[in-house]
Design a protein around this motif. Sequence first.
Motif, short mmCIF file in Angstrom:
data_model
loop_
_atom_site.label_atom_id
_atom_site.label_comp_id
_atom_site.label_asym_id
_atom_site.label_seq_id
_atom_site.Cartn_x
_atom_site.Cartn_y
_atom_site.Cartn_z
N MET A 1 22.57 -7.32 8.86
CA MET A 1 21.40 -7.74 8.12
C MET A 1 21.50 -9.24 7.84
N ASP A 2 20.51 -9.98 8.28
CA ASP A 2 20.47 -11.42 8.07
C ASP A 2 19.62 -11.74 6.85
N VAL A 3 20.10 -12.66 6.06
CA VAL A 3 19.36 -13.08 4.87
C VAL A 3 19.03 -14.56 5.01
N PHE A 4 17.75 -14.86 4.99
CA PHE A 4 17.28 -16.24 5.08
C PHE A 4 16.27 -16.49 3.97
N PRO A 5 16.18 -17.73 3.47
CA PRO A 5 15.15 -18.02 2.46
C PRO A 5 13.76 -17.98 3.09
N ASP A 6 12.80 -17.60 2.29
CA ASP A 6 11.41 -17.53 2.75
C ASP A 6 10.71 -18.83 2.36
N PHE A 7 10.69 -19.77 3.30
CA PHE A 7 10.06 -21.06 3.01
C PHE A 7 8.54 -20.98 3.01
N GLY A 8 7.98 -19.93 3.56
CA GLY A 8 6.53 -19.76 3.55
C GLY A 8 5.99 -19.41 2.18
N SER A 9 6.87 -18.95 1.28
CA SER A 9 6.40 -18.55 -0.05
C SER A 9 6.19 -19.75 -0.97
N VAL A 10 6.73 -20.90 -0.61
CA VAL A 10 6.55 -22.10 -1.43
C VAL A 10 5.27 -22.79 -0.96
N GLY A 11 4.28 -22.80 -1.79
CA GLY A 11 3.01 -23.41 -1.42
C GLY A 11 2.82 -24.76 -2.08
N GLY A 12 1.76 -25.39 -1.70
CA GLY A 12 1.40 -26.65 -2.34
C GLY A 12 1.80 -27.88 -1.57
N ALA A 13 2.42 -27.75 -0.41
CA ALA A 13 2.83 -28.93 0.35
C ALA A 13 1.61 -29.70 0.85
N VAL A 14 0.56 -28.99 1.23
CA VAL A 14 -0.65 -29.66 1.72
C VAL A 14 -1.33 -30.42 0.59
N GLU A 15 -1.41 -29.79 -0.59
CA GLU A 15 -2.03 -30.45 -1.73
C GLU A 15 -1.20 -31.66 -2.18
N LEU A 16 0.14 -31.48 -2.16
CA LEU A 16 1.00 -32.59 -2.55
C LEU A 16 0.85 -33.76 -1.60
N ARG A 17 0.76 -33.48 -0.32
CA ARG A 17 0.60 -34.54 0.68
C ARG A 17 -0.72 -35.29 0.46
N SER A 18 -1.79 -34.57 0.18
CA SER A 18 -3.08 -35.24 0.00
C SER A 18 -3.14 -36.03 -1.31
N ILE A 19 -2.53 -35.51 -2.37
CA ILE A 19 -2.54 -36.21 -3.65
C ILE A 19 -1.71 -37.49 -3.58
N VAL A 20 -0.50 -37.38 -3.04
CA VAL A 20 0.36 -38.56 -2.93
C VAL A 20 -0.25 -39.58 -1.98
N GLY A 21 -0.83 -39.11 -0.88
CA GLY A 21 -1.47 -40.02 0.06
C GLY A 21 -2.64 -40.76 -0.57
#
Length: 88
Positions: A1-21
């Motif tokens: 059984m492999d255990v990996f973090p679920d990076f898809g569950s962290v949202g807001g990268a698109v909003e952060l990119r647009s706000i900072v930009g």
Amino acid sequence: MDVFPDFGSVGGAVELRSIVGALLMFVLITAVLMLILCAIMWAVASSSGNHQTATKARTGLFVALGTAALAGAGVAWVNFLLDIGEHL
């Protein structure tokens, strides 16, 4: 059984990119306008013989140039970090 973090569950990268930009673009536009204004003031003060104002305008020109460079590099840095974060 492999255990990996679920990076898809962290949202807001698109909003952060647009706000900072958007914020860094506002800073960049303001810095470029101040760069133009200080250059004009430096030229006018130098031609009229007002050396104290020319010195202050030259200092403002260099500060605006540094701010524009940092704002432009800030956009690239944030985009780089967000792209790296997606590929971890």
